[in-house]
Design a protein around this motif. Structure first.
Motif, mmCIF file in Angstrom:
data_model
loop_
_atom_site.group_PDB
_atom_site.id
_atom_site.type_symbol
_atom_site.label_atom_id
_atom_site.label_comp_id
_atom_site.label_asym_id
_atom_site.label_seq_id
_atom_site.Cartn_x
_atom_site.Cartn_y
_atom_site.Cartn_z
ATOM 1 N N UNK A 65 -3.438 3.983 -14.966
ATOM 2 C CA UNK A 65 -2.953 4.638 -13.753
ATOM 3 C C UNK A 65 -4.074 4.907 -12.750
ATOM 4 N N UNK A 66 -5.210 5.403 -13.208
ATOM 5 C CA UNK A 66 -6.317 5.710 -12.291
ATOM 6 C C UNK A 66 -6.839 4.439 -11.626
ATOM 7 N N UNK A 67 -6.936 3.369 -12.397
ATOM 8 C CA UNK A 67 -7.391 2.082 -11.858
ATOM 9 C C UNK A 67 -6.434 1.591 -10.769
ATOM 10 N N UNK A 101 -6.756 3.699 -7.574
ATOM 11 C CA UNK A 101 -7.915 3.346 -6.746
ATOM 12 C C UNK A 101 -7.638 2.089 -5.929
ATOM 13 N N UNK A 102 -6.986 1.111 -6.547
ATOM 14 C CA UNK A 102 -6.622 -0.103 -5.815
ATOM 15 C C UNK A 102 -5.640 0.217 -4.698
ATOM 16 N N UNK A 103 -4.675 1.072 -4.984
ATOM 17 C CA UNK A 103 -3.692 1.459 -3.965
ATOM 18 C C UNK A 103 -4.365 2.181 -2.806
ATOM 19 N N UNK A 104 -5.376 2.990 -3.110
ATOM 20 C CA UNK A 104 -6.098 3.707 -2.050
ATOM 21 C C UNK A 104 -6.799 2.728 -1.106
ATOM 22 N N UNK A 124 1.869 7.665 -4.619
ATOM 23 C CA UNK A 124 3.260 7.220 -4.471
ATOM 24 C C UNK A 124 3.391 5.722 -4.747
ATOM 25 N N UNK A 125 2.469 4.951 -4.190
ATOM 26 C CA UNK A 125 2.495 3.505 -4.380
ATOM 27 C C UNK A 125 2.313 3.148 -5.850
ATOM 28 N N UNK A 126 1.398 3.840 -6.519
ATOM 29 C CA UNK A 126 1.155 3.599 -7.948
ATOM 30 C C UNK A 126 2.393 3.933 -8.772
#
Length: 198
Positions: free
Chosen positions: A31-33, A36-39, A50-52
């Protein structure tokens, strides 16, 4: 998977809420990975969450039906396609600019990283998704095309357009000089992009 004596396989085990344990473990570990990509895509930690969650919900819906060689690769594909789809509907853009880049991730040069993230935010969504996959995730042209469901030619043209936009936005900064004047199809266009996992 190993099978417990006289018990169900791990793939069929569910927790008390009825969620497959295998999916739960995957979601917790990645989830954290994914966030970070979504950010990197949307530029807002709350929207990245939200995207994640949307991407994980879509992944959960097909978890029992889809055989995946790499759940992580499949999750990344779902995340990026969700971003592109939602951007077309303008949902991710309908937000106050006050939340933009409210938390800076650690980096060797925080000012340079913030400058690059702010410039990346001005790249159109599809080109931004291509740049993040190509340079933050070190994906090949073919892998990027597979993740976004487009041709390799589209990936190349979107990379070229995205880098051109970054050069234009960054102007005469040292960071723009690192982007070079090529199409960026070589080894990272000569720039040391901060990785999503950093």
């Amino acid at each position: 998977m190993t099978r417990a004596p006289d018990g169900p396989s791990a793939a069929g085990v569910r927790d008390l809420a009825g969620v497959p344990v295998e999916f739960d473990e995957f979601a917790r570990s990645r989830q954290a990975y994914l966030r970070r990509s979504a950010y990197l895509l949307c530029g807002d930690w709350h929207l990245a969450e939200d995207l994640t969650q949307t991407a994980l919900a879509k992944l959960y819906a097909v978890w029992h039906r889809v055989r995946m060689d790499s759940p992580e690769s499949y999750a990344r594909k779902v995340l990026f396609r969700t971003f592109v789809d939602e951007t077309r509907r303008r949902r991710w853009w309908e937000r106050s600019s006050a939340h933009e880049y409210d938390v800076a991730a650690p980096a060797h040069d925080p000012d340079l990283r913030l400058m690059l993230l702010a410039a990346l935010r001005q790249v159109p969504a599809r080109s931004r998704a291509v740049l993040v996959l190509r340079f933050w995730h070190d994906q090949s042209v073919e892998e990027t095309a597979a993740a976004l469901g487009c041709s390799t030619g589209t990936v190349k043209s979107q990379t070229s357009r995205g880098l051109a936009t970054l050069r234009r936005v960054l102007g005469d900064t040292p960071l723009a000089a690192q982007l070079g004047s090529g199409d960026g199809m070589g080894s990272g266009a000569g720039i040391g992009y901060p990785k999503a996992g950093c």
